[in-house]
Design an enzyme around this catalytic site. Structure first.
Site, PDB file in Angstrom:
ATOM      1  N   SER A 175       0.918  -1.219  -0.078  1.00  0.00           N
ATOM      2  CA  SER A 175       0.068   0.071   0.036  1.00  0.00           C
ATOM      3  C   SER A 175       0.822   1.302  -0.040  1.00  0.00           C
ATOM      4  CB  SER A 175      -0.849  -0.368   1.158  1.00  0.00           C
ATOM      5  OG  SER A 175      -1.925   1.046   1.143  1.00  0.00           O
ATOM      6  N   ASP A 232      -8.818  -5.055  -5.910  1.00  0.00           N
ATOM      7  CA  ASP A 232      -8.433  -4.143  -5.284  1.00  0.00           C
ATOM      8  C   ASP A 232      -8.364  -2.369  -6.142  1.00  0.00           C
ATOM      9  OD1 ASP A 232      -6.822  -2.217  -3.752  1.00  0.00           O
ATOM     10  OD2 ASP A 232      -4.907  -3.676  -3.592  1.00  0.00           O
ATOM     11  N   HIS A 288      -7.975  -4.902  -0.933  1.00  0.00           N
ATOM     12  CA  HIS A 288      -6.531  -4.495  -0.745  1.00  0.00           C
ATOM     13  C   HIS A 288      -5.660  -5.100   0.185  1.00  0.00           C
ATOM     14  CE1 HIS A 288      -3.546  -1.340  -1.060  1.00  0.00           C
ATOM     15  NE2 HIS A 288      -3.688  -0.732   0.065  1.00  0.00           N
TER      16      HIS A 288
END
Ligand code: NAG
Ligand code: NAG
Ligand code: NAG
Length: 302
Positions: A175, A232, A288
């Protein structure tokens, strides 16, 4: 017919000879074998441990993710989980590698950063990135986040490499951490011996810069993999229409848990993320955090 094919292949050879071996491997969508998927396990645990407070990673007692990487020799940790993302650097003997990881952030926050119109493309800091090509631009928020710990991370990588001659360097984050890690990798790569093997593995990596930047990433970090999971939304922001582009190295996890190696930057191949998730409206935020081959990434003890 066969002769024609051979002639065509021969004609293509000069172009092939120019491409790097890594680029050749990325020419078509290839499902990874179960052994290849399993080889990502340590990187995934490192990315997950990146979320842990600096005090916990300093003693490598951060819970399940530290336990999965027993024997990791910590060099330095830092960040405060607020204004500066947590990070750690250490040596992992099973991979003979100095490993760097940065903390990511929760899904709603990274989507906010990736879609926030106040964050625009800015040039790289020429003092830190003297070899960046003219015209390489990056997301302002990611640039600011990376600058905060860059000097400390560099010092830790340098000292850990000095203590372990011949070791490689590996970056593994998720991320926002993957975006910071990508900039850190580009910062550090030119400052250590070019003979040092250098690997970048990012999970749920957003687009970090423009296509000129992405080309530079491809040339400086040929051993780069960016794993994205199903629908995602983060890997498709900030949008290409805003001037952003991805480097090569996509591995897309399908809804049937196949890991597909996609070729090129922002691959348009069948089964890659642009195909399965053409817009943010096709996304699923819960993807995610994984799971990435069974490992949930997105919180310290996840
Ligand atoms: C997500 O992270 C941001 C930034 O650290 C924080 O402000 C926010 O409260 C977090 N949201 C949740 C749901 O944890
Ligand atoms: C660029 O990086 C250098 C070295 O870290 C720093 O001293 C300088 O303030 C930075 N410049 C800008 C414009 O951020
Ligand atoms: C991605 O998908 C969209 C919608 O199907 C398409 O218009 C676009 O050309 C594709 N390619 C890239 C690189 O975004």
């Amino acid at each position: 017919m066969l002769a024609l094919l051979v002639a065509a292949a021969a004609a293509a050879l000069p172009a092939l000879a120019l491409a790097s071996p890594a680029a050749l491997l990325r020419r078509s969508v290839t499902p990874l074998s179960s052994d290849q998927i399993a080889s990502f396990k340590p990187f995934t645990f490192f990315a997950a441990a990146g979320y842990c407070p600096a005090a916990a990673t300093a003693t490598w007692s951060c819970g399940v993710n530290c336990d999965a990487l027993a024997g990791f020799e910590v060099t330095a940790t830092g960040g405060d989980g607020g204004s500066t993302q947590f990070w750690f650097v250490g040596f992992y003997s099973p991979l003979n590698s100095v490993v760097v990881s940065h903390q990511g952030t929760n899904t709603s926050n990274i989507i906010a950063i990736g879609t926030d119109g106040d964050f625009f493309l800015v040039p790289l800091n020429a003092t830190m990135f003297p070899t960046a090509p003219a015209g390489a631009m990056v997301h302002m928020g990611f640039r600011e986040a990376q600058e905060k710990a860059a000097a400390d991370v560099l010092a830790a990588v340098t000292s850990s490499l000095a203590a372990h001659p011949g070791a490689s360097v590996t970056f593994a984050s998720h991320s926002l951490g993957a975006a910071i890690g990508l900039l850190d990798a580009l910062f550090i790569r030119p400052l250590i011996p070019s003979s040092t093997p250098f690997k970048f593995v990012g999970y749920g990596l957003p687009r970090v810069g423009n296509p000129t930047f992405a080309d530079w990433v491809d040339s400086l970090l040929p051993d780069l993999t960016r794993v994205n999971n199903m629908q995602d939304p983060v890997p498709i922001i900030p949008g290409r229409f805003l001037g952003f582009g991805h480097p090569s190295g996509e591995v897309h996890i399908s809804s049937t848990s196949q890991w597909l190696a996609c070729s090129g930057q922002d691959s348009e191949e069948t089964g890659c993320i642009n195909d399965t998730e053409p817009t943010i409206f096709n996304s699923d935020e819960s993807n995610h955090d994984g799971p990435y081959d069974g490992i949930h990434v997105g919180g310290c003890d996840s």
